[in-house]
Design an enzyme around this catalytic site. Structure first.
Site, mmCIF file in Angstrom:
data_model
loop_
_atom_site.group_PDB
_atom_site.id
_atom_site.type_symbol
_atom_site.label_atom_id
_atom_site.label_comp_id
_atom_site.label_asym_id
_atom_site.label_seq_id
_atom_site.Cartn_x
_atom_site.Cartn_y
_atom_site.Cartn_z
ATOM 1 N N PHE A 116 -10.665 0.032 -0.188
ATOM 2 C CA PHE A 116 -9.366 -0.811 1.348
ATOM 3 C C PHE A 116 -10.125 -2.013 0.922
ATOM 4 O O PHE A 116 -11.300 -2.235 1.114
ATOM 5 C CB PHE A 116 -9.670 -0.413 2.839
ATOM 6 C CG PHE A 116 -10.050 -0.899 3.037
ATOM 7 C CD1 PHE A 116 -8.018 -0.372 3.658
ATOM 8 C CD2 PHE A 116 -10.403 -1.522 4.403
ATOM 9 C CE1 PHE A 116 -7.299 -1.187 4.801
ATOM 10 C CE2 PHE A 116 -9.791 -2.396 5.748
ATOM 11 C CZ PHE A 116 -8.385 -1.630 6.155
ATOM 12 N N ASP B 209 1.060 -1.077 0.121
ATOM 13 C CA ASP B 209 0.323 -0.173 -0.324
ATOM 14 C C ASP B 209 0.692 1.420 0.007
ATOM 15 O O ASP B 209 1.548 1.642 -1.412
ATOM 16 C CB ASP B 209 -1.328 -0.103 1.441
ATOM 17 C CG ASP B 209 -1.887 1.208 1.078
ATOM 18 O OD1 ASP B 209 -1.977 1.237 0.129
ATOM 19 O OD2 ASP B 209 -2.078 1.102 2.472
HETATM 20 P P1 IMP Z 1 1.986 -0.157 3.732
HETATM 21 O O1 IMP Z 1 2.803 -0.067 5.322
HETATM 22 O O2 IMP Z 1 0.838 0.893 3.778
HETATM 23 O O3 IMP Z 1 2.384 -0.794 3.082
HETATM 24 O O4 IMP Z 1 1.124 -0.951 4.161
HETATM 25 C C1 IMP Z 1 0.993 -2.288 4.544
HETATM 26 C C2 IMP Z 1 0.126 -3.323 5.789
HETATM 27 O O5 IMP Z 1 -0.802 -2.292 5.740
HETATM 28 C C3 IMP Z 1 -0.772 -4.208 5.293
HETATM 29 O O6 IMP Z 1 0.387 -5.615 5.419
HETATM 30 C C4 IMP Z 1 -2.022 -4.909 5.735
HETATM 31 O O7 IMP Z 1 -1.516 -5.060 6.545
HETATM 32 C C5 IMP Z 1 -2.340 -3.180 6.072
HETATM 33 N N1 IMP Z 1 -3.090 -2.521 4.220
HETATM 34 C C6 IMP Z 1 -2.980 -1.535 3.407
HETATM 35 N N2 IMP Z 1 -4.148 -1.551 2.947
HETATM 36 C C7 IMP Z 1 -4.940 -2.822 3.635
HETATM 37 C C8 IMP Z 1 -6.689 -2.286 2.701
HETATM 38 O O8 IMP Z 1 -6.791 -2.168 1.953
HETATM 39 N N3 IMP Z 1 -7.243 -4.394 3.371
HETATM 40 C C9 IMP Z 1 -6.212 -4.281 4.930
HETATM 41 N N4 IMP Z 1 -5.032 -3.956 4.904
HETATM 42 C C10 IMP Z 1 -4.529 -3.411 4.225
#
Ligand code: IMP
Ligand code: MG
Length: 181
Positions: A151, A102
């Protein structure tokens, strides 16, 4: 639970068919190198279980527990490593598994931390990758599906620790997300 989804993006059969393809790619790429998988908990649990059973290579498995979310839908930007000791990965070929790329904060922090332990190589595999501008640059070497910046829950992904056990992946209905109107 499925009633809480605005729509289903990938049903179980579609996910498993895609895992067959990624597993074949990984198996080909690591035929001559001993693979060590580092799965990021909790989100990658179900993905990990289904993917690894499709890779017919000798491999080692370790898990890292991290958190960045604290129950919301936006990352707080701060990553917490829940264990102090890192797995022993010196000289090993590492494949990091996570549920979703993400903002990139989780994977870039994990990658940086693992790099300090002297692995032979590091690659990244994610089930989902959001099409968006990331706050940290991280490239995933293996990606299950690209999705819009929405999401999603299910197949290991949660909202406030719910929905991980949904067999499909879908977009959570907006009105169920606290703070949205
Ligand atoms: P990042 O650090 O923003 O890349 O996010 C990574 C973590 O955020 C993932 O391992 C998920 O646990 C959580 N995450 C990010 N986007 C989503 C989503 O759309 N649904 C559920 N969990 C998410
Ligand atoms: Mg999560």
């Amino acid at each position: 639970m499925q009633d809480d989804l605005a729509r289903v993006l990938f049903d179980e059969a579609t996910i498993l068919r895609r895992l067959d393809q990624i597993a074949a790619e990984i198996s080909r790429d690591y035929r001559e190198r001993e693979l060590t998988v580092i799965a990021i908990l909790n989100g990658s649990l179900i993905f990990m279980a289904d993917l690894l059973r499709r890779i017919p290579l000798p491999l080692k498995l370790d898990c890292l527990s991290v958190a960045s979310y604290h129950g919301g839908v936006e990352t707080t930007g701060e990553l917490i490593f829940r264990q102090v000791a890192l797995p022993d990965i010196a000289g090993r070929h590492i494949l990091i598994l996570d549920d979703i790329l993400d903002s990139g904060i989780t994977l870039s922090a994990v990658r940086q931390k693992l790099e300090t332990a002297g692995p032979a190589s590091i690659r990244v595999c994610v089930l989902l990758q959001k099409k968006k501008l990331r706050r940290r640059t991280v490239d995933a070497d293996y990606v299950g599906f690209e999705i819009e910046d929405e999401f999603v829950v299910g197949y290991g992904l949660d909202y406030a620790e719910r929905y991980r056990n949904l067999p499909c992946i879908g977009v959570l209905r907006k009105e169920l997300i606290t703070g949205s109107s």
